[in-house]
Design a protein around this motif. Structure first.
Motif, PDB file in Angstrom:
ATOM      1  N   ASN A   1       0.936  -1.177  -0.012  1.00  0.00           N
ATOM      2  CA  ASN A   1       0.120   0.024  -0.004  1.00  0.00           C
ATOM      3  C   ASN A   1       0.753   1.421  -0.152  1.00  0.00           C
ATOM      4  O   ASN A   1       1.526   1.491   1.074  1.00  0.00           O
TER       5      ASN A   1
ATOM      6  N   GLU B   1      -0.905   2.240  -7.968  1.00  0.00           N
ATOM      7  CA  GLU B   1      -1.821   1.347  -7.128  1.00  0.00           C
ATOM      8  C   GLU B   1      -2.344   0.505  -8.213  1.00  0.00           C
ATOM      9  O   GLU B   1      -2.490   0.576  -9.170  1.00  0.00           O
TER      10      GLU B   1
ATOM     11  N   ASN C   1     -13.334   6.769  -0.129  1.00  0.00           N
ATOM     12  CA  ASN C   1     -12.656   6.368  -1.298  1.00  0.00           C
ATOM     13  C   ASN C   1     -12.309   5.045  -1.371  1.00  0.00           C
ATOM     14  O   ASN C   1     -11.328   4.746  -0.304  1.00  0.00           O
TER      15      ASN C   1
ATOM     16  N   ARG D   1      -9.872   2.090  -3.294  1.00  0.00           N
ATOM     17  CA  ARG D   1      -8.965   2.069  -4.191  1.00  0.00           C
ATOM     18  C   ARG D   1      -8.247   0.532  -4.358  1.00  0.00           C
ATOM     19  O   ARG D   1      -8.418   0.032  -3.513  1.00  0.00           O
TER      20      ARG D   1
ATOM     21  N   THR E   1      -5.393  -1.619  -4.326  1.00  0.00           N
ATOM     22  CA  THR E   1      -4.094  -1.698  -3.830  1.00  0.00           C
ATOM     23  C   THR E   1      -3.035  -2.178  -4.641  1.00  0.00           C
ATOM     24  O   THR E   1      -2.223  -1.894  -4.950  1.00  0.00           O
TER      25      THR E   1
ATOM     26  N   VAL F   1      -7.749  -4.159  -1.830  1.00  0.00           N
ATOM     27  CA  VAL F   1      -8.363  -3.123  -1.956  1.00  0.00           C
ATOM     28  C   VAL F   1      -8.259  -2.283  -0.542  1.00  0.00           C
ATOM     29  O   VAL F   1      -8.297  -2.821   0.235  1.00  0.00           O
TER      30      VAL F   1
END
Length: 327
Positions: free
Chosen positions: A180, A211, A292, A294, A296, A306
């Motif tokens: 991350n 990401e 939010n 995202r 990972t 995620v």
């Protein structure tokens, strides 16, 4: 508080995974600070340029004891670090105080059969990428005029479990190969503890990563860091959670992105219930309005990742997640 130096050598690193049977590389008390050395690239030392190699890494490559090889992963990790009084059910805070590349060189590798597009990019490729540490960037491709800002972080931050030889590749509720890029210096990661002493290990330095980490690797970099380990015995977590200066981050993993997203979302709802005092439905709505989520990473088979982020600026001014004046 005591300051420690944990250098990377054949007695203080381990390869391929995590194991509660490993001898600790260092024993600390809660609140101690550790300056730690990490190396990467064990599996590609035989193809690396001199700028990537050091005498210490070469020594590890040739003489790492068999008992320090504990899984099928490619990652060379420093540790484990034993934390006095840590017991299963407690929580380990990993405060990331400083992170910097050890060398002005990293690598990126495409592994055959891995990555987000294994059929389209099936041939293994290995690239060494110079780092401009003065300008804090890397140019890629070479002579392209494309400059990638360096945002160094540790891809692997994890504790041992009761599993004797757990691969370093998949992440999970123990942390591990989280990958991350939000976990920069100035962040805190909170990990559930599963075995006495926690047995925390660190490594897989990345100087820059998008990401998703779509081709399997970032700019893989040997990395120095300063961390502070703190034990929380009055806190219960079922999965890792992180705090940056600006956000709370929950994490999820699954065999699909849908599963990983659902896990991260449920962890965010649980955080809002337990630490903000919302009921589950209000927390669910707030996630739709302000959180939010995202990707990972999609490559640490068999677990995709995620992470969910919610800004601390919208939370009540009285909110402090595990109070610390640093934040």
């Amino acid at each position: 508080m005591i300051d420690h130096l944990l250098k990377a050598n054949c007695q203080t690193v381990h390869l391929g995974g995590f194991s509660h049977k490993l001898s600790p590389a260092l024993t600390v008390n809660s609140g101690d600070r550790i300056s730690v050395e990490t190396y990467t690239g064990f599996k590609i030392c035989d193809r690396a340029p001199d700028a990537f190699l050091t005498a210490e890494l070469i020594e590890i490559y040739h003489n790492l004891p068999p008992e320090r090889i504990v899984g099928d992963g490619p990652h060379l990790l420093t540790g484990p670090i034993y934390v006095n009084d840590a017991q299963p059910g407690d929580v380990l805070e990993v405060r990331l105080e400083a992170i910097s590349p050890r060398l002005a060189m990293g690598f990126n590798a495409i592994r055959g059969g891995w990555g987000a597009l294994p059929q389209e990019f099936s041939e293994p490729r290995l690239r060494f990428i110079p780092l401009n540490l003065e300008q804090n960037c890397a140019e890629f491709p070479p002579k392209s005029g494309i400059y990638i800002p360096l945002r160094p972080f540790f891809g692997i931050l994890g504790v041992a479990t009761t599993e004797s030889n757990r691969s370093s590749i998949p992440p999970g509720i123990y942390g591990g190969n989280i990958d991350n890029p939000e976990l920069q210096a100035g962040s805190r990661l909170f990990l559930p503890i599963f075995v006495p002493g926690a047995l925390f290990s660190i490594g897989d330095g990345h100087s820059a990563q998008g990401e998703g980490e779509v081709n399997v690797t970032a700019i893989e970099t040997s990395m120095n860091g300063t961390i502070l380990l703190k034990l929380h015995q009055n806190l219960s977590l079922t999965a890792p959670i992180a705090e940056t200066p600006t956000d709370i981050i929950t994490m999820g993993w699954g065999s699909t992105l849908d599963e990983a997203f659902e896990f991260a979302l449920k962890q965010m709802i649980q955080f809002l219930e337990n630490f903000i005092g919302l009921d589950a439905e209000d927390a669910y709505v707030l996630c739709s309005l302000a959180a939010n989520f995202r990707i990972t990473q999609v490559v640490n088979s068999p677990k995709k990742g995620v992470h969910g982020m919610i800004s601390k600026s919208i939370l009540p001014q009285t909110f402090k997640f595990i109070r610390d004046d640093h934040f």
